[in-house]
Design a protein around this motif. Structure first.
Motif, PDB file in Angstrom:
ATOM      1  N   PHE A  85      10.684  15.176  31.763  1.00 43.31           N
ATOM      2  CA  PHE A  85      12.027  15.672  32.114  1.00 43.31           C
ATOM      3  C   PHE A  85      12.575  16.356  30.860  1.00 43.31           C
ATOM      4  O   PHE A  85      12.045  16.152  29.765  1.00 43.31           O
ATOM      5  N   HIS A 137      23.626  13.453  29.786  1.00 42.16           N
ATOM      6  CA  HIS A 137      22.443  14.324  29.886  1.00 42.16           C
ATOM      7  C   HIS A 137      22.686  15.565  29.026  1.00 42.16           C
ATOM      8  O   HIS A 137      22.886  16.659  29.532  1.00 42.16           O
ATOM      9  N   ASP A 142      16.332  10.641  24.287  1.00 42.81           N
ATOM     10  CA  ASP A 142      15.893  10.165  25.611  1.00 42.81           C
ATOM     11  C   ASP A 142      14.844  11.166  26.064  1.00 42.81           C
ATOM     12  O   ASP A 142      15.168  12.325  26.349  1.00 42.81           O
ATOM     13  N   ASP A 144       9.565   7.157  30.400  1.00 40.78           N
ATOM     14  CA  ASP A 144      10.975   7.514  30.189  1.00 40.78           C
ATOM     15  C   ASP A 144      11.585   6.451  29.281  1.00 40.78           C
ATOM     16  O   ASP A 144      11.781   5.305  29.707  1.00 40.78           O
ATOM     17  N   HIS A 202      16.690   3.101  36.955  1.00 44.26           N
ATOM     18  CA  HIS A 202      16.198   3.750  38.172  1.00 44.26           C
ATOM     19  C   HIS A 202      14.723   3.455  38.339  1.00 44.26           C
ATOM     20  O   HIS A 202      14.040   3.059  37.389  1.00 44.26           O
ATOM     21  N   ILE A 216      10.411  10.753  37.231  1.00 43.97           N
ATOM     22  CA  ILE A 216      11.112   9.788  36.363  1.00 43.97           C
ATOM     23  C   ILE A 216      12.204   9.076  37.153  1.00 43.97           C
ATOM     24  O   ILE A 216      12.427   7.893  36.962  1.00 43.97           O
ATOM     25  N   HIS A 217      12.911   9.772  38.011  1.00 44.88           N
ATOM     26  CA  HIS A 217      13.772   9.088  38.998  1.00 44.88           C
ATOM     27  C   HIS A 217      12.934   9.084  40.266  1.00 44.88           C
ATOM     28  O   HIS A 217      12.971  10.029  41.046  1.00 44.88           O
ATOM     29  N   GLU A 239      18.410   0.693  30.893  1.00 48.69           N
ATOM     30  CA  GLU A 239      19.001   1.593  29.909  1.00 48.69           C
ATOM     31  C   GLU A 239      20.535   1.532  29.863  1.00 48.69           C
ATOM     32  O   GLU A 239      21.203   2.564  29.994  1.00 48.69           O
ATOM     33  N   GLU A 272      16.277   2.363  25.963  1.00 45.40           N
ATOM     34  CA  GLU A 272      15.677   2.326  27.306  1.00 45.40           C
ATOM     35  C   GLU A 272      14.237   1.862  27.215  1.00 45.40           C
ATOM     36  O   GLU A 272      13.486   2.281  26.336  1.00 45.40           O
TER      37      GLU A 272
HETATM   38  N1  GLY Z   1      16.013   9.524  31.056  1.00 39.14           N
HETATM   39  C1  GLY Z   1      16.761  10.543  31.711  1.00 39.14           C
HETATM   40  C2  GLY Z   1      17.280  10.108  33.016  1.00 39.14           C
HETATM   41  O1  GLY Z   1      17.114   8.966  33.415  1.00 39.14           O
HETATM   42  O2  GLY Z   1      17.882  10.895  33.727  1.00 39.14           O
END
Ligand code: GLY
Length: 461
Positions: free
Chosen positions: A219, A231, A248, A260, A343, A349-350, A391, A431
């Protein structure tokens, strides 16, 4: 790719979970940057990767639940294409790699879908996030844009989520490869940052590590002295002594699995005493979450543990006041922690966020609309096999503080005069990535990311 058996098993499971009709799962196309032939890095759709593992643009799969048949449609590259791209495998040869014997051209697919429309077969598809696939589905199924937007099949979404939510041993190996590279990126960053360096210089150096591992970043990297912006993708600042730096970032493996992680560390060799105080509160809330990770607990309660810990800590420092539980119930702590605790993570990642948080993170239950809680991406009961991030953070966002202060918002819980002293503090988040096991949790990764103040300062020497 995984073995043929893995993909065949996944495809058969999906076929058995959708009652009737056909399932259309489009892969992605190339995405042009500024003209058709100048493209962004190709990223396959994660659900397509999960069921077929083929990292090639222009494929669409059709799973026929009545016949129990799987077909991959796509047009073969021509010799003229080979002139530019080199020789490419046929769709048939590629489909064989994931156990699919039936293939056809895009024209064959159009005919198959015409037949499905005529015979009123249900056509199941997932929510679409790329315009080329929305257009394809409109054209191939003779639906308008609104029908595609509102027509995703809840039955299919649930069936996909019911498989992708539970990570298998072979997926965990991949995820841990992504995490290991991500740990290396963090350790390198913590060691290399120096006053006078630009944020961008650090970003370029660590992103190179993700590419060198064979994949890419998972990401867009957040690497900033303004960690209070959740972000923050701006990398134009030069870092100075005394500031905090929030990183991050993550690596994605060649098969598409993500890592992540986040770290916060001082630009100076050591944290200031105030930075240590807030960092310690974040760390305490982090481990309050970790202690609550086990099957049967809801992630909403894990998040609440973080909120209570943060509110209690800030009360101890004189920034909050009143009854901690009441402050958290009202949402006053969200001034400092306006987002969720974590998440799901996997091929995205999500993970599966494109399928809808209500299905992935909430198991069909409604989401809160309260500021802070509405940004919690995961709330459902935890089960073995889930992979998720932890996180929690503390952020001092001057614009939000000024707005709430002007509105006298939660003045029974917030000491605005004290909070105002932190307007240039920034933000802190750490995180880690965890697996939920049958009796608790396991920190993922074969290498541990430094978290404790002494560990971080040791690397900064
Ligand atoms: N680590 C970036 C996010 O969770 O959106």
């Amino acid at each position: 790719m995984f073995s043929i058996e893995t993909y065949t098993k996944r495809q058969q499971e999906l076929l058995s979970q959708v009652n009737s009709g056909i399932i259309l799962l489009p892969g992605n196309e190339e995405s042009p940057m500024n003209y058709t032939d100048n493209q962004y890095r190709f990223r396959q759709d994660s659900t397509f990767l999960y069921f077929f593992g083929l990292n090639r643009p222009g494929l669409i799969s059709l799973l026929d639940t009545n016949k129990g048949e799987v077909t991959i449609y796509g047009d073969d590259f021509t010799v003229e294409d080979f002139v530019w791209m080199g020789k490419q495998a046929t769709v048939r040869d590629q489909a064989a790699l994931c156990g699919v014997e039936k293939t056809g051209s895009i024209n064959d697919l159009v005919n198959r879908l015409r037949q499905a429309t005529k015979s009123k077969e249900a056509i199941h598809f997932l929510p679409q996030y790329r315009h080329h696939n929305i257009l394809k589905l409109m054209k191939f199924t003779e639906r308008n844009a609104q029908e595609i937007e509102n027509g995703a099949s809840a039955e299919l979404i649930k069936a996909v989520v019911a498989q992708r939510n539970y990570k298998t041993e072979e997926e965990l190996v991949e995820i841990e490869k992504g995490i290991d590279t991500t740990v290396e990126m963090h350790v390198a960053a913590i060691k290399m940052l120096k006053p006078g360096m630009s944020e961008l210089e650090l970003v370029v150096k660590i992103e190179k590590m993700a590419r060198a591992a064979g994949g890419d970043i998972s990401f867009p990297t957040i690497a900033t002295i303004n960690g209070q912006t959740l972000h923050n993708h701006y990398h134009g600042n030069t870092v100075k002594e005394g500031q905090l730096f929030l990183l991050d970032c993550g690596a994605e493996t060649p098969m598409g699995y993500a890592g992540d992680l986040s770290s916060t560390f001082p630009v100076s060799k050591t944290f200031s005493s105030l930075q240590k105080d807030i960092y310690s509160l974040v760390l305490k809330s982090h481990y309050a979450c970790v202690d609550n990770l086990k099957p049967g607990h809801t992630f909403k309660d894990v998040h609440r543990a973080a909120c209570l810990s943060i509110a209690d800590g800030l009360k101890g420092m004189g920034l909050m006041k009143g009854d901690t539980e009441s402050a958290v119930d009202a949402g006053a702590h969200a001034l400092f922690f306006p987002c969720g605790t974590g998440h799901m993570m996997g091929l995205d990642i999500h993970d599966m966020e494109n399928l809808g948080e209500e299905y992935v993170g909430y198991n069909g239950k409604p989401k809160s609309t309260q500021f802070g809680l509405k940004s919690l991406r995961l709330a459902r009961e935890l089960e073995p096999g889930f992979v998720l991030t932890i996180e929690p953070g503390i952020y001092f966002i001057p614009e939000l503080t000024d707005q709430w202060r002007a509105e006298n918002k939660f003045k029974e819980f917030l000491n605005y005069d004290e909070i105002d002293k932190f307007r240039n503090f920034g933000g802190i988040r750490n995180e880690e990535d965890y697996l939920i096991t049958t009796d608790g949790k396991r920190l993922l990764g074969n290498k541990e990311k430094p978290m404790r103040i002494e560990e971080i300062e040791d690397l900064r020497k």
